[in-house]
Motif scaffolding. Structure first.
Motif, PDB file in Angstrom:
ATOM      1  N   ASP A  15       0.833  -1.210   0.000  1.00 46.21           N
ATOM      2  CA  ASP A  15       0.000   0.000   0.000  1.00 46.21           C
ATOM      3  C   ASP A  15       0.869   1.262   0.000  1.00 46.21           C
ATOM      4  O   ASP A  15       0.539   2.253   0.636  1.00 46.21           O
ATOM      5  CB  ASP A  15      -0.961  -0.028   1.189  1.00 46.21           C
ATOM      6  N   HIS A  16       1.981   1.188  -0.726  1.00 45.73           N
ATOM      7  CA  HIS A  16       2.944   2.292  -0.829  1.00 45.73           C
ATOM      8  C   HIS A  16       3.321   2.864   0.550  1.00 45.73           C
ATOM      9  O   HIS A  16       3.467   4.065   0.733  1.00 45.73           O
ATOM     10  CB  HIS A  16       2.427   3.394  -1.760  1.00 45.73           C
ATOM     11  N   GLY A  17       3.465   1.970   1.528  1.00 41.69           N
ATOM     12  CA  GLY A  17       3.905   2.374   2.862  1.00 41.69           C
ATOM     13  C   GLY A  17       2.831   3.007   3.721  1.00 41.69           C
ATOM     14  O   GLY A  17       3.125   3.506   4.812  1.00 41.69           O
ATOM     15  N   ASN A  18       1.587   3.002   3.247  1.00 44.02           N
ATOM     16  CA  ASN A  18       0.507   3.664   3.994  1.00 44.02           C
ATOM     17  C   ASN A  18      -0.183   2.759   5.010  1.00 44.02           C
ATOM     18  O   ASN A  18      -1.034   3.217   5.760  1.00 44.02           O
ATOM     19  CB  ASN A  18      -0.536   4.227   3.018  1.00 44.02           C
ATOM     20  N   ASN A  19       0.182   1.494   5.041  1.00 41.76           N
ATOM     21  CA  ASN A  19      -0.405   0.558   5.992  1.00 41.76           C
ATOM     22  C   ASN A  19       0.520   0.501   7.209  1.00 41.76           C
ATOM     23  O   ASN A  19       1.572  -0.131   7.181  1.00 41.76           O
ATOM     24  CB  ASN A  19      -0.557  -0.821   5.347  1.00 41.76           C
ATOM     25  N   TYR A  20       0.111   1.176   8.282  1.00 37.53           N
ATOM     26  CA  TYR A  20       0.998   1.304   9.445  1.00 37.53           C
ATOM     27  C   TYR A  20       1.274  -0.043  10.107  1.00 37.53           C
ATOM     28  O   TYR A  20       2.387  -0.277  10.597  1.00 37.53           O
ATOM     29  CB  TYR A  20       0.439   2.309  10.463  1.00 37.53           C
ATOM     30  N   THR A  21       0.305  -0.935  10.095  1.00 39.35           N
ATOM     31  CA  THR A  21       0.527  -2.274  10.665  1.00 39.35           C
ATOM     32  C   THR A  21       1.647  -2.979   9.917  1.00 39.35           C
ATOM     33  O   THR A  21       2.529  -3.595  10.523  1.00 39.35           O
ATOM     34  CB  THR A  21      -0.769  -3.116  10.616  1.00 39.35           C
ATOM     35  N   MET A  22       1.639  -2.864   8.589  1.00 36.92           N
ATOM     36  CA  MET A  22       2.681  -3.505   7.791  1.00 36.92           C
ATOM     37  C   MET A  22       4.031  -2.802   7.980  1.00 36.92           C
ATOM     38  O   MET A  22       5.079  -3.443   7.885  1.00 36.92           O
ATOM     39  CB  MET A  22       2.285  -3.555   6.315  1.00 36.92           C
ATOM     40  N   ARG A  23       4.014  -1.516   8.273  1.00 37.20           N
ATOM     41  CA  ARG A  23       5.267  -0.811   8.580  1.00 37.20           C
ATOM     42  C   ARG A  23       5.857  -1.355   9.882  1.00 37.20           C
ATOM     43  O   ARG A  23       7.077  -1.499  10.004  1.00 37.20           O
ATOM     44  CB  ARG A  23       5.045   0.690   8.661  1.00 37.20           C
ATOM     45  N   ILE A  24       4.993  -1.659  10.841  1.00 31.53           N
ATOM     46  CA  ILE A  24       5.477  -2.251  12.090  1.00 31.53           C
ATOM     47  C   ILE A  24       6.066  -3.638  11.811  1.00 31.53           C
ATOM     48  O   ILE A  24       7.144  -3.982  12.317  1.00 31.53           O
ATOM     49  CB  ILE A  24       4.358  -2.299  13.151  1.00 31.53           C
ATOM     50  N   VAL A  25       5.360  -4.418  10.985  1.00 30.14           N
ATOM     51  CA  VAL A  25       5.881  -5.736  10.593  1.00 30.14           C
ATOM     52  C   VAL A  25       7.244  -5.572   9.917  1.00 30.14           C
ATOM     53  O   VAL A  25       8.199  -6.304  10.222  1.00 30.14           O
ATOM     54  CB  VAL A  25       4.887  -6.480   9.673  1.00 30.14           C
ATOM     55  N   ALA A  26       7.339  -4.613   9.006  1.00 35.01           N
ATOM     56  CA  ALA A  26       8.607  -4.357   8.312  1.00 35.01           C
ATOM     57  C   ALA A  26       9.701  -4.007   9.312  1.00 35.01           C
ATOM     58  O   ALA A  26      10.837  -4.496   9.202  1.00 35.01           O
ATOM     59  CB  ALA A  26       8.440  -3.234   7.294  1.00 35.01           C
TER      60      ALA A  26
END
Length: 180
Positions: free
Chosen positions: A25-36
């Motif tokens: 989601d071009h970095g807009n998914n904060y949950t996935m940013r935490i996973v990253a």
């Protein structure tokens, strides 16, 4: 294959999962940013542990000497390139960092050809620590920490340049004695 080498391989294997999580989601998914970030931190910790274990238990191998620094470069450069894609980091910062890594790798190749092993310096270790910290802060992308994040990025770039100058100054004889 010994434990330090397995940790290095794990670090490399985590890179595509880290990048995918960050770029969803071009970095807009904060949950996935935490996973990253969790994946990036886990991969970074394997760097800390593989070296300590290898030295402590005399498990240093040619594979580890080659792959450990390569895995570090792949991890950090992948993160920095993703952050350019997300518009969070200017390309010139990444160009400086990647250029330093190519220059150092060239020195190491010439040194290896001459039977010389060049150990990492404290400047290089500080550089890596600040680069990884900058990546973690950039991934979190917390507006209240923008000033701190920017300061860490500036320090990381400065240490990148300082460590390069230190490295070249200490090892210039490798190029001059190597017939170049």
């Amino acid at each position: 294959m010994n434990l330090p080498n397995k940790l290095t391989i794990i670090r490399v294997c985590l890179i595509p999962f880290f990048a995918a999580a960050l770029l969803i989601d071009h970095g807009n998914n904060y949950t996935m940013r935490i996973v990253a970030n969790v994946l990036f931190i886990a991969a970074s910790l394997t760097d800390l542990f593989d070296g300590k274990i290898a030295r402590k238990y005399n498990l240093v191998t040619n594979f580890g000497k080659f792959m450990d620094p390569l895995a570090d470069k792949l991890l950090v450069c992948s993160a920095l390139i993703c952050l350019i894609e997300l518009g969070q980091l200017p390309a010139w910062v990444v160009i400086i960092i990647i250029s330093r890594e190519f220059i150092i790798s060239g020195f190491r190749l010439v040194a290896a050809d001459n039977g010389v092993v060049i150990a990492a310096s404290y400047w290089g270790k500080f550089k890596t620590t600040f680069q990884m910290t900058a990546v973690i802060l950039l991934i979190f992308n917390i507006p209240a920490l923008t000033l701190v994040t920017n300061m860490v990025v500036v320090i990381a770039v400065a240490l990148t340049i300082i460590s390069l100058v230190d490295y070249v100054a200490k090892n210039i004889k490798i190029l001059t004695e190597g017939g170049m």
